[in-house]
Enzyme design. Structure first.
Site, PDB file in Angstrom:
ATOM      1  CB  THR A 153      -0.975  -0.010   1.195  1.00 32.65           C
ATOM      2  OG1 THR A 153      -0.276  -0.360   2.383  1.00 32.65           O
ATOM      3  CG2 THR A 153      -2.101  -0.989   0.973  1.00 32.65           C
ATOM      4  CE  LYS A 179       0.413  -3.628   3.050  1.00 38.24           C
ATOM      5  NZ  LYS A 179      -0.542  -2.829   3.883  1.00 38.24           N
ATOM      6  CB  THR A 190      -1.999  -2.077   8.053  1.00 34.87           C
ATOM      7  OG1 THR A 190      -3.160  -1.449   8.506  1.00 34.87           O
ATOM      8  CG2 THR A 190      -2.069  -2.125   6.512  1.00 34.87           C
ATOM      9  CD  GLU A 277       1.719   4.986   6.395  1.00 35.54           C
ATOM     10  OE1 GLU A 277       1.348   5.657   7.364  1.00 35.54           O
ATOM     11  OE2 GLU A 277       0.952   4.312   5.685  1.00 35.54           O
ATOM     12  CG  ASN A 399      -0.521   8.165   7.861  1.00 32.76           C
ATOM     13  OD1 ASN A 399      -1.138   7.241   7.372  1.00 32.76           O
ATOM     14  ND2 ASN A 399       0.731   8.067   8.267  1.00 32.76           N
ATOM     15  CB  THR A 404      -9.599  12.062   0.081  1.00 26.44           C
ATOM     16  OG1 THR A 404      -8.506  12.646   0.763  1.00 26.44           O
ATOM     17  CG2 THR A 404     -10.777  11.926   0.996  1.00 26.44           C
TER      18      THR A 404
END
Lengths: 404, 404
Positions: A153, A179, A190, A277, A399, A404
């Site tokens: 992702t 992942k 996740t 991230e 994040n 969106t």
């Protein structure tokens, strides 16, 4: 004792093929559907999120894997978590599994399915069924890397690893892919990992070994303290290495197998933390000489999660005060007057008190892309550790605009 | 039932003066030393950090306040936490307290002291003693705002508030000041609040009322989940309002006093959350219709702390999936199939399932500088809430470079 397999991954063990394709769950261009298939029905086991909320694909896998302890294939889509959508989500997962089972000429119960991505959207099962067709046609030993690409992702690097070792004269291979990125935290946030091996191992032993391994590898990774609703580590063991099936927990064969499984999972776990991230560096937090394991874990976890420690790492600031502060509010009881804090090999705090340490030496440590923080409790001989990463502008950027 | 005092603060109650001066603990220009003095020895109480590690100034206050239940003055410096430095830190705090007591013609035990700022540096007691002199000369009713300025670290706005109300024909005033920003979390993370009142209240009642009030105000604020080593809320009650001393917990007078104290502390608590480091908006997380208070608190706390929820707020993204996910990993047991999630008044998730809600309406809510998230458990009648803020680039910027 073992050797790394060059460019190894989820298809390094004998009898596995994989593929990663774009079936239209994302934009039709990015890979979003992965399949890993064993040519022989494998014993299988899994460790799953402890989140009270669980994705529908994951719920189906939980039910099937617990019942059978077997699998022929793993299918995973990205781009949609298939979570929090009610009966439609259950139905979508079931349709994909039924189709894949037909294609692979096996029972639906033998297909492990999972989904990752945005919560609140039903998996487009027609796209996923198309993915099954595409992936089936593309299955190959080389396809492991494509499969990895398809489950990513916000990951920025592929996470694959494999080792081989000898067991009673037979060559055993264990490999896997993972992942991660945001929302990784103890108990499988996740985070998806698929491990394959050609060892023969009973389902019960496989389950116990995977649980134990996950506890000291994937469950020691924290990126932001959030844990997700649909993530898992699964392992398939198809026995094609030809060893006698490992079915005794107390055997040296099982011990060796567990040790090798840990090597693979630890490697992948470190990669997950390092690729958190927005991360610019891996942060390893070790709490040593603690009174007991729980104290060590509780303190390591609080430090690894602390936004203030993580931003200090990003700023390359030897702010040991924040480290000691996090230990202090962790919930663990301890005597602060015996605690030493090291950043790399630089002692910054001794017996709970500031040291006039060499800031330049600390900066050299902090500028590296892997930083080890050690907290020496001087209170016993237990220890634990967490892998984490720093907290950067990019974390906020990624994040603040993911959905969106 | 009560009126706000215009520009009210820590000197709004009768008999209090304050000052905030620059004594050289910071750079000699920025205010770094605050003093609040009551003209009559006040009953006093305090609520302190639960961090295992405690600053030396705070330790002295803990000891003194528990022994006496009285105070003539509060002195607070910023720029140095006077924490984790051993006996030198204890000695520095004691010297400042002894000097202030001499100056104010009282006992050292009656001086409340605290320090905030960087950990690992000994308080420069000579500078602080100079601060006592400067502040003493500057004491005034108007000095409350200067005192507030002197305790600020990364705060961007002053936090002061006061109310007045009638009690059996006497006018009672309660006012206060607070500083916060990063590291605010339940149990007093880098948060200092000084409350003053002219009510006559016994020390025991004062302590119990302050504890109860802190639990539903300051301890319901989370900025980044970190809690600090030297922070506190204290209250002085000098009795100059002339009411009969409140000494019965079950009296209507005590109830009214507690209620008014909550008004002041809730106002300041909301300001603390809103001014969290780098915050662009206040986030109020309400968990309603929970099975019990603990479930409501546990879930509210996990949502308020979640970096993913906080970055979504910053990105003005109606990402209810992250809200439900945080509830799920909070540690609270619950049935996800009855949970509704609202962003402002927009229902985004019903019975644990995605709704096709009006994204534009949600965006209107998210663009405001105060956003209420409501999680309706539909499982009972307990509720709780947390105040928090969003997570921005500036949070990373501020905390990546605070110490150096």
């Amino acid at each position: 004792m073992y050797s790394e397999i060059k460019n190894g991954g989820v298809t390094s063990a004998k009898g596995y093929k994989a593929a990663g394709v774009a079936c239209g769950i994302k934009d039709g261009i990015k890979r979003d559907f992965a399949m890993v298939v064993s040519e022989k029905t494998a014993n299988a086991a899994g460790v799953f999120t402890r989140n009270v909320v669980k994705g529908h694909s994951l719920q189906l896998t939980l039910k099937n894997l617990r019942a059978t302890g077997k699998a022929d294939a793993v299918v995973v889509n990205s781009g949609c978590a298939n979570a929090c959508v009610g009966a439609d989500g259950d139905e979508a997962a079931l349709k994909v599994v039924e189709y894949a089972a037909k294609k692979l000429n096996t029972k639906p119960e033998n297909i492990i399915i999972n989904s990752t991505g945005v919560i609140g959207k039903v998996l487009d099962w027609k796209a996923a069924v198309h993915g099954v067709d595409l992936a089936f046609d593309a299955l190959s030993v080389e396809g492991g890397t494509d499969a990895e690409a398809a489950i990513m992702t916000t990951d920025t690097v592929k996470k694959e690893y494999a080792v081989s070792f000898e067991l009673n004269g037979k060559t055993i291979n264990i490999g896997g892919m993972a992942k991660g990125s945001g929302m990784i935290h103890p108990n499988m946030g996740t985070m998806i990992s698929v491990i394959t091996t050609d060892a023969a191992v009973s389902s019960d032993i496989l389950q116990r070994a995977l649980r134990e391994t996950a506890d000291c590898t994937y469950n020691r990774v924290s990126v932001d303290g959030d844990t997700s609703v649909c993530d898992m580590t699964v392992i398939m063991a198809n026995g094609l290495a030809g060893n006698d099936e490992i079915s005794d927990w107390d055997s040296p064969e099982r011990e060796l197998f567990s040790e090798m499984l840990k090597v693979v999972c630890e490697y992948l776990a470190r990669m997950l933390a390092k690729d958190g991230e927005g991360a610019t560096k891996l942060m390893e937090v070790k709490v040593v000489n603690a009174e007991n394991k729980e104290q060590a874990y509780t303190i390591a976890c609080a430090i690894a999660k602390s936004p203030l420690v993580k931003t200090a790492m990003f700023g390359e600031d030897a702010n040991w005060g924040r480290i000691l502060t996090a230990a202090g509010y962790s919930g663990a009881e301890f005597n602060p007057d015996t605690v030493d804090v090291y950043i790399g090999d630089v002692m910054t705090c001794k017996n709970g008190c500031a040291l006039d340490f060499d800031e330049d030496a600390a900066l050299v440590v902090l500028k590296k892309n892997e930083v080890v923080i050690t907290v020496d409790m001087k209170a016993g001989d237990a220890w634990d550790r967490m892998w984490s990463c720093d907290f950067s502008y990019d974390y906020v950027k990624i994040n603040g605009s993911y959905r969106t």
